[in-house]
Design a protein around this motif. Structure first.
Motif, short mmCIF file in Angstrom:
data_model
loop_
_atom_site.label_atom_id
_atom_site.label_comp_id
_atom_site.label_asym_id
_atom_site.label_seq_id
_atom_site.Cartn_x
_atom_site.Cartn_y
_atom_site.Cartn_z
N LYS A 40 0.83 -1.21 0.00
CA LYS A 40 0.00 0.00 0.00
C LYS A 40 0.87 1.26 0.00
CE LYS A 40 -4.32 -1.80 1.34
NZ LYS A 40 -4.23 -2.94 0.48
N VAL A 41 2.01 1.20 0.67
CA VAL A 41 2.94 2.33 0.67
C VAL A 41 3.40 2.60 -0.76
CG1 VAL A 41 5.21 3.15 1.43
CG2 VAL A 41 3.70 1.99 3.05
N GLN A 42 3.76 1.55 -1.48
CA GLN A 42 4.22 1.72 -2.86
C GLN A 42 3.10 2.26 -3.75
OE1 GLN A 42 7.35 1.73 -3.73
NE2 GLN A 42 7.75 1.25 -1.59
N GLU A 43 1.89 1.77 -3.54
CA GLU A 43 0.75 2.28 -4.31
C GLU A 43 0.54 3.77 -4.02
OE1 GLU A 43 -2.93 -0.01 -4.23
OE2 GLU A 43 -1.76 -1.77 -3.66
N TYR A 44 0.64 4.14 -2.74
CA TYR A 44 0.48 5.54 -2.36
C TYR A 44 1.54 6.40 -3.05
CZ TYR A 44 0.40 9.80 0.39
OH TYR A 44 0.35 11.12 0.78
N LYS A 45 2.77 5.93 -3.00
CA LYS A 45 3.87 6.69 -3.60
C LYS A 45 3.77 6.73 -5.12
CE LYS A 45 7.19 6.23 0.14
NZ LYS A 45 8.53 5.81 0.54
N SER A 46 3.03 5.79 -5.69
CA SER A 46 2.83 5.76 -7.14
C SER A 46 1.67 6.65 -7.58
CB SER A 46 2.57 4.33 -7.60
OG SER A 46 3.70 3.53 -7.36
N GLY A 47 1.04 7.32 -6.64
CA GLY A 47 -0.01 8.25 -7.01
C GLY A 47 -1.39 7.98 -6.44
N LYS A 48 -1.57 6.85 -5.79
CA LYS A 48 -2.88 6.54 -5.20
C LYS A 48 -2.99 7.21 -3.83
CE LYS A 48 -4.14 2.31 -7.51
NZ LYS A 48 -4.72 0.98 -7.32
N THR A 49 -3.08 8.53 -3.86
CA THR A 49 -3.05 9.31 -2.62
C THR A 49 -4.28 9.09 -1.74
OG1 THR A 49 -3.94 11.21 -3.80
CG2 THR A 49 -1.54 11.08 -3.57
N LYS A 50 -5.33 8.52 -2.30
CA LYS A 50 -6.52 8.24 -1.48
C LYS A 50 -6.23 7.17 -0.43
CE LYS A 50 -9.97 9.86 -4.64
NZ LYS A 50 -11.29 9.68 -5.19
N LEU A 51 -5.13 6.45 -0.59
CA LEU A 51 -4.74 5.45 0.40
C LEU A 51 -4.31 6.09 1.72
CD1 LEU A 51 -2.81 2.84 -1.74
CD2 LEU A 51 -4.87 2.44 -0.39
N TYR A 52 -4.10 7.39 1.71
CA TYR A 52 -3.73 8.09 2.94
C TYR A 52 -4.78 7.81 4.02
CZ TYR A 52 -1.86 11.77 5.93
OH TYR A 52 -1.30 12.45 6.97
N GLY A 57 -6.83 5.44 9.05
CA GLY A 57 -7.80 4.51 9.63
C GLY A 57 -7.15 3.38 10.41
N GLU A 58 -6.05 2.87 9.89
CA GLU A 58 -5.33 1.80 10.58
C GLU A 58 -4.75 2.30 11.91
OE1 GLU A 58 -4.92 -1.66 9.63
OE2 GLU A 58 -6.68 -0.89 8.57
N SER A 74 0.75 14.57 10.98
CA SER A 74 2.10 15.10 10.91
C SER A 74 3.13 13.98 10.68
CB SER A 74 2.42 15.85 12.21
OG SER A 74 3.76 16.23 12.26
N ILE A 75 3.05 12.95 11.49
CA ILE A 75 4.02 11.85 11.39
C ILE A 75 3.80 11.04 10.12
CG2 ILE A 75 4.84 9.72 12.48
CD1 ILE A 75 4.04 11.00 15.19
N LEU A 76 2.55 10.76 9.82
CA LEU A 76 2.24 9.93 8.65
C LEU A 76 2.69 10.59 7.36
CD1 LEU A 76 1.00 7.28 7.78
CD2 LEU A 76 -1.23 8.40 7.75
N SER A 77 2.47 11.88 7.24
CA SER A 77 2.89 12.56 6.01
C SER A 77 4.41 12.53 5.87
CB SER A 77 2.35 13.99 5.95
OG SER A 77 2.84 14.75 7.01
N GLU A 78 5.13 12.62 6.99
CA GLU A 78 6.59 12.50 6.96
C GLU A 78 7.01 11.11 6.48
OE1 GLU A 78 8.22 13.30 10.82
OE2 GLU A 78 7.30 15.28 10.92
N ARG A 79 6.39 10.08 7.07
CA ARG A 79 6.76 8.69 6.74
C ARG A 79 6.47 8.35 5.28
NH1 ARG A 79 8.03 8.98 11.36
NH2 ARG A 79 8.42 7.33 12.85
N LEU A 80 5.35 8.81 4.79
CA LEU A 80 4.96 8.45 3.43
C LEU A 80 5.69 9.27 2.37
CD1 LEU A 80 1.14 7.86 3.90
CD2 LEU A 80 2.95 6.15 3.70
N SER A 81 6.30 10.36 2.77
CA SER A 81 7.02 11.17 1.79
C SER A 81 8.46 10.71 1.61
CB SER A 81 6.99 12.65 2.18
OG SER A 81 7.73 12.86 3.36
N ASN A 82 8.92 9.85 2.49
CA ASN A 82 10.31 9.35 2.40
C ASN A 82 10.40 8.14 1.52
OD1 ASN A 82 11.19 11.35 4.12
ND2 ASN A 82 10.90 10.11 5.93
#
Length: 82
Positions: A40-52, A57-58, A74-82
């Motif tokens: 899901k992280v890879q999908e998010y980084k590939s453009g599926k931003t709705k996975l945020y 939710g998790e 705050s933390i999640l946006s940091e983690r997913l942008s790396n």
């Protein structure tokens, strides 16, 4: 509070309603979720931003809704942008 005469702080403590704001604790939960959902992280980084919303939710599920949304975002946006 009104019915029992107890102070709000005591009711919050007794009913375990306190919000989790500790960045370290929330960060640990987020690390677990990110590590367990690399697909899901890879999908998010590939453009599926709705996975945020999935990740938020998790976090809320694991913390039983007690994590501070501001800290989570705050933390999640940091983690997913790396």
């Amino acid at each position: 509070m009104f019915e029992t005469g107890k102070p709000a702080s005591l009711i919050i403590e007794e009913q375990d309603l306190k919000q989790i704001t500790d960045r370290g604790q929330i960060s640990g939960v987020i690390d677990t979720i990110v590590n367990n959902n690399q697909d899901k992280v890879q999908e998010y980084k590939s453009g599926k931003t709705k996975l945020y919303g999935f990740f938020v939710g998790e976090v809320m599920k694991l913390t039983k809704g007690k994590a501070s949304p501001d800290v989570v975002n705050s933390i999640l946006s940091e983690r997913l942008s790396n």
